[in-house]
Design a protein around this motif. Structure first.
Motif, PDB file in Angstrom:
ATOM      1  N   MET A 248      38.288  42.386  27.560  1.00 17.81           N
ATOM      2  CA  MET A 248      39.668  41.949  27.710  1.00 17.81           C
ATOM      3  C   MET A 248      40.413  42.851  28.676  1.00 17.81           C
ATOM      4  N   GLY A 249      40.999  42.229  29.668  1.00 14.83           N
ATOM      5  CA  GLY A 249      41.729  43.016  30.649  1.00 14.83           C
ATOM      6  C   GLY A 249      42.712  42.145  31.388  1.00 14.83           C
ATOM      7  N   LEU A 250      43.132  42.628  32.536  1.00 17.78           N
ATOM      8  CA  LEU A 250      44.071  41.869  33.360  1.00 17.78           C
ATOM      9  C   LEU A 250      43.361  41.412  34.628  1.00 17.78           C
ATOM     10  N   ILE A 251      43.404  40.119  34.881  1.00 21.48           N
ATOM     11  CA  ILE A 251      42.755  39.567  36.067  1.00 21.48           C
ATOM     12  C   ILE A 251      43.795  38.862  36.928  1.00 21.48           C
ATOM     13  N   VAL A 252      43.824  39.217  38.221  1.00 21.78           N
ATOM     14  CA  VAL A 252      44.666  38.506  39.183  1.00 21.78           C
ATOM     15  C   VAL A 252      43.781  37.497  39.902  1.00 21.78           C
ATOM     16  N   GLN A 253      44.236  36.237  39.949  1.00 19.40           N
ATOM     17  CA  GLN A 253      43.453  35.193  40.614  1.00 19.40           C
ATOM     18  C   GLN A 253      44.287  34.575  41.717  1.00 19.40           C
ATOM     19  N   LYS A 254      43.717  34.484  42.905  1.00 22.03           N
ATOM     20  CA  LYS A 254      44.471  33.894  44.020  1.00 22.03           C
ATOM     21  C   LYS A 254      43.819  32.582  44.450  1.00 22.03           C
ATOM     22  N   PHE A 255      44.678  31.558  44.623  1.00 20.21           N
ATOM     23  CA  PHE A 255      44.190  30.248  45.049  1.00 20.21           C
ATOM     24  C   PHE A 255      44.881  29.839  46.346  1.00 20.21           C
ATOM     25  N   GLY A 256      44.095  29.497  47.336  1.00 22.42           N
ATOM     26  CA  GLY A 256      44.634  29.134  48.645  1.00 22.42           C
ATOM     27  C   GLY A 256      45.125  27.697  48.711  1.00 22.42           C
ATOM     28  N   GLY A 257      45.653  27.330  49.854  1.00 23.38           N
ATOM     29  CA  GLY A 257      46.272  26.016  50.033  1.00 23.38           C
ATOM     30  C   GLY A 257      45.344  24.851  49.764  1.00 23.38           C
ATOM     31  N   SER A 258      44.056  24.979  50.150  1.00 25.12           N
ATOM     32  CA  SER A 258      43.152  23.849  49.934  1.00 25.12           C
ATOM     33  C   SER A 258      42.795  23.718  48.458  1.00 25.12           C
ATOM     34  N   SER A 259      42.931  24.810  47.689  1.00 27.17           N
ATOM     35  CA  SER A 259      42.617  24.762  46.259  1.00 27.17           C
ATOM     36  C   SER A 259      43.719  24.092  45.434  1.00 27.17           C
ATOM     37  N   VAL A 260      44.916  23.921  46.022  1.00 27.07           N
ATOM     38  CA  VAL A 260      46.035  23.325  45.280  1.00 27.07           C
ATOM     39  C   VAL A 260      46.606  22.109  46.027  1.00 27.07           C
ATOM     40  N   ALA A 261      45.734  21.492  46.877  1.00 28.29           N
ATOM     41  CA  ALA A 261      46.221  20.473  47.814  1.00 28.29           C
ATOM     42  C   ALA A 261      46.786  19.225  47.148  1.00 28.29           C
ATOM     43  N   ASP A 262      46.260  18.844  45.968  1.00 25.54           N
ATOM     44  CA  ASP A 262      46.794  17.645  45.306  1.00 25.54           C
ATOM     45  C   ASP A 262      46.780  17.845  43.795  1.00 25.54           C
ATOM     46  N   ALA A 263      47.239  16.819  43.082  1.00 22.54           N
ATOM     47  CA  ALA A 263      47.395  16.949  41.623  1.00 22.54           C
ATOM     48  C   ALA A 263      46.068  17.282  40.944  1.00 22.54           C
ATOM     49  N   ASP A 264      44.977  16.639  41.370  1.00 19.97           N
ATOM     50  CA  ASP A 264      43.676  16.910  40.747  1.00 19.97           C
ATOM     51  C   ASP A 264      43.242  18.351  40.972  1.00 19.97           C
ATOM     52  N   LYS A 265      43.469  18.829  42.199  1.00 18.91           N
ATOM     53  CA  LYS A 265      43.055  20.198  42.502  1.00 18.91           C
ATOM     54  C   LYS A 265      43.922  21.195  41.744  1.00 18.91           C
ATOM     55  N   ILE A 266      45.193  20.875  41.575  1.00 21.68           N
ATOM     56  CA  ILE A 266      46.058  21.756  40.792  1.00 21.68           C
ATOM     57  C   ILE A 266      45.577  21.810  39.341  1.00 21.68           C
ATOM     58  N   ARG A 267      45.164  20.657  38.816  1.00 23.56           N
ATOM     59  CA  ARG A 267      44.617  20.646  37.456  1.00 23.56           C
ATOM     60  C   ARG A 267      43.345  21.491  37.373  1.00 23.56           C
ATOM     61  N   ASN A 268      42.534  21.438  38.428  1.00 26.37           N
ATOM     62  CA  ASN A 268      41.318  22.251  38.467  1.00 26.37           C
ATOM     63  C   ASN A 268      41.667  23.735  38.430  1.00 26.37           C
ATOM     64  N   VAL A 269      42.668  24.124  39.210  1.00 31.26           N
ATOM     65  CA  VAL A 269      43.122  25.515  39.218  1.00 31.26           C
ATOM     66  C   VAL A 269      43.647  25.900  37.829  1.00 31.26           C
ATOM     67  N   ALA A 270      44.406  25.002  37.227  1.00 28.80           N
ATOM     68  CA  ALA A 270      44.939  25.263  35.886  1.00 28.80           C
ATOM     69  C   ALA A 270      43.790  25.485  34.893  1.00 28.80           C
ATOM     70  N   ARG A 271      42.709  24.729  35.091  1.00 30.89           N
ATOM     71  CA  ARG A 271      41.547  24.858  34.218  1.00 30.89           C
ATOM     72  C   ARG A 271      40.898  26.238  34.386  1.00 30.89           C
ATOM     73  N   ILE A 272      40.728  26.668  35.625  1.00 33.20           N
ATOM     74  CA  ILE A 272      40.128  27.989  35.877  1.00 33.20           C
ATOM     75  C   ILE A 272      40.991  29.087  35.235  1.00 33.20           C
ATOM     76  N   ILE A 273      42.301  28.985  35.430  1.00 35.69           N
ATOM     77  CA  ILE A 273      43.210  29.997  34.907  1.00 35.69           C
ATOM     78  C   ILE A 273      43.158  30.036  33.372  1.00 35.69           C
ATOM     79  N   THR A 274      43.218  28.849  32.754  1.00 33.61           N
ATOM     80  CA  THR A 274      43.273  28.822  31.286  1.00 33.61           C
ATOM     81  C   THR A 274      41.942  29.227  30.672  1.00 33.61           C
ATOM     82  N   GLU A 275      40.823  28.939  31.366  1.00 37.82           N
ATOM     83  CA  GLU A 275      39.524  29.398  30.857  1.00 37.82           C
ATOM     84  C   GLU A 275      39.466  30.921  30.840  1.00 37.82           C
ATOM     85  N   THR A 276      39.999  31.541  31.876  1.00 34.78           N
ATOM     86  CA  THR A 276      40.039  33.005  31.930  1.00 34.78           C
ATOM     87  C   THR A 276      40.927  33.540  30.805  1.00 34.78           C
ATOM     88  N   TYR A 277      42.063  32.874  30.621  1.00 31.80           N
ATOM     89  CA  TYR A 277      43.014  33.275  29.575  1.00 31.80           C
ATOM     90  C   TYR A 277      42.383  33.134  28.188  1.00 31.80           C
TER      91      TYR A 277
END
Lengths: 408, 408
Positions: free
Chosen positions: A1-30
């Protein structure tokens, strides 16, 4: 357990589906028990769209107002990502650069981060909130919005990781990690599990374009462990750190190319003391970055100085020098952008003098002509004709990385 | 020479040409020697586009994140307008809600302005800068972005005018000013040169939709001189102030309609003490605004209570009352949105008891049936069938304003 900074570029958040994908990665880490601070760029083409809007109204808009305009892009992607995480049922808050305490100098459009006031960030993390922070932006001492220029979101992520003493800073992108060469163009390119900051710096400079130099420099300075990783594949990426385990074994980490350069040659320079200083301080004053420099003896007690610049700076560099023709005392300027830089990078190189020779051999066997050579402790760069670029990368890569090649 | 606050709505900044037009209005005012603070809404459909983006990701997004998202709209229009003014060669700076010191309560999506910290604004004005401020937004005590809800940009403008002790607050819009009735629908509608705050308040409430109530209330409280004026015509608009010059002469200032209402009737209520209190406190708890209330005796010792609400609150109001059927003790609820409200407004009305009668006469002559009546010191409202609305407005307007009518 620690602190993780995650950076997502423009192509990773380009549309609603990709934003959901990013949300999934973030929440899995959480869900694994980590605190997560995610840094997002603007969606896909948002920044370009905003620039076009501005150009329609004022092609010479002040950088201050451009920053005000462009900073909305990340605010949109961050709030949308926070909404996606809310929909998954996790506590989350999005913060702009100023809310996250990112204080910069006053250099609009290309600001440097001076410090991060972490109070708000820490209080949100204490509440077990996932924190989404706008990349690429901060505020200066006038409380005006600034943007960080190229590679800004990577830099934001590393700066936050440093300020928060994060255990890891993951740079999510559309590639799996750092490769021994560009896998889209070079057969047999292999993903590296680990690479040193210095090697990464050389690769970034040389046009590998996975991470921006500024972020790697900052990571090196504050010893932030980075990882370059794909937003889409789910596979482990490439760790970037101070020292990698098998450094002794690695002679060459990768082969990179950069077609975005131009070469200027000042021909027939009077051989007076301090001439190089005069030339390059004039260029520095105009913020033209000079890369490879070569000085050679010309005819009749004159000499020639050649150097490479970013292609976008070609005209500016030429004009600055033409304007000072009398002061510098040269015959004429030769400009060519029909060239490219091909380089090998490796922390182990300095202890292996044969590495450069092996590279030149590969090029010689392939009939690729070398225009200029530049070396440092961990890289060897050559300038070749632009039409030879891809072939040069391939034969060098074959030499060092294929099972039948000579290298590692 | 003084300080003028100018507010421009979404349609006034919808595209590059319109932004340039706004920049022209602002700089003309500035050239006359005034200090100018301009408050802008988001461009045209920007807010709707952002809402659609959010809905795709999370239809139940938190208001906090929605405000974060929506506040970007004004930041874009303001920076673009500043760029247009820069192109004209004037000193200008755009400020977000937080930079302009607009502090609100924590009510995301419908926040109230608590105070304005004018330090930054005054320092920019001291530098003779034109200041462009994002309407519709501020920050709360957590330093989170809030938006002000409907009519928010008008409210921002009036609040800034009050805080800066401005000489005038001009609300630029797509109409020439306040009319005796909606000029798009009513023949012979005339523009008013002046109107009192109270009349304007009644007209706004009644659906004239030129200014939002909140802004007029605030202007009245702080005695801010307002003017409603066209962004396009260049003609003088309508002044809104505490007392207008020819108040004695004016019986009726205008005729307004509101089709956006619904009527609920609680039929067969037990005639117990406090029943009205019970009903309307239940609705207030759900933040349902009730307008006209009518109480009548029913059959068998019961009574009926009818009231109107905003059409959007119809289902909520019905559900709240149905859920409390036993507690309230009624037979059934009648709901109709087939109705509209038509009203006359005038500060001189209270001294002219014949005004209401004249209105009823006009409706009687036209065969328009009146469902409910409500009066105040400066207005008379009636509910009519929705199909009669436009005819009702026209015949009332003819009666009071046409040269052959009876009124003024």
């Amino acid at each position: 357990m620690g602190l993780i900074v995650q950076k997502f570029g423009g192509s990773s958040v380009a549309d609603a589906d990709k934003i959901r994908n990013v949300a999934r990665i973030i929440t899995e880490t959480y869900r694994k028990g980590h605190n997560v601070v995610a840094v997002l760029s603007a969606q896909g083409d948002t920044t370009d769209d905003l620039i076009a809007k501005a150009a329609e109204i004022n092609p010479h808009a002040s950088k201050r107002e451009m920053d005000m305009l462009l900073s909305t892009g990340e605010q949109i992607s961050c709030s949308l990502c926070a909404m996606a995480i809310e929909a998954m049922g996790y506590p989350v808050v999005s913060l702009t650069g100023w809310q996250a305490g990112v204080r910069t100098n006053t250099g609009y459009s290309n600001a440097r981060i001076k410090r991060i006031e972490t109070e708000r960030l820490l209080s949100e993390l204490d509440k077990k909130c996932i924190v989404i922070v706008t990349g690429f932006q901060g505020i200066n001492r006038y409380d005006d919005v600034t943007t960080l220029g190229r590679g800004g979101s990577d830099t934001s992520a590393v700066a936050l990781a440093a300020a928060l003493h994060a255990d890891l800073c993951q740079i999510y992108t559309d590639v799996d990690g750092v490769y021994t060469a560009d896998p889209r163009n070079v057969q047999g390119a292999k993903k590296l599990d680990e690479i040193t900051f210095d090697e990464m710096l050389e690769l970034a400079t040389l046009g590998a374009q996975v991470l921006h130099n500024r972020s790697v420099e900052m990571a090196k300075r504050y010893n932030v462990n980075m990882e370059v990783i794909s937003s889409f594949s789910g596979k482990p990426g490439t760790k970037v750190k101070e020292v990698v385990k098998n450094v002794e074994k690695t002679h060459v980490s990768g082969v990179a190319k950069d077609k975005d350069i131009a070469r200027l040659a000042l021909v027939g320079l009077q051989d007076t003391p301090g001439i190089a200083f005069k030339i390059f301080s004039l260029l520095a004053k105009e913020k033209v970055n000079v890369d490879i420099i070569l000085q050679s003896i010309g005819r009749n007690d004159t000499k020639d100085i050649s150097f490479t610049v970013h292609k976008g700076d070609k005209e500016l560099a030429k004009r600055v020098l033409e304007d000072n023709k009398e002061y510098l005392g040269f015959d004429h300027i030769d400009v060519s952008d029909n060239i490219a830089k091909v380089s090998i990078v490796g922390a182990g190189m300095i202890n292996n003098p044969g590495v450069a020779a092996t590279m030149f051999e590969a090029l010689y066997n392939a009939g690729v002509n070398i225009n200029m050579i530049s070396t440092s402790e961990i890289k060897v760069s050559v300038l070749v004709d632009i039409s030879d670029t891809d072939r040069a990368v391939q034969v060098i890569h074959d030499k060092f990385f294929s099972e039948f090649g000579g290298g590692n």
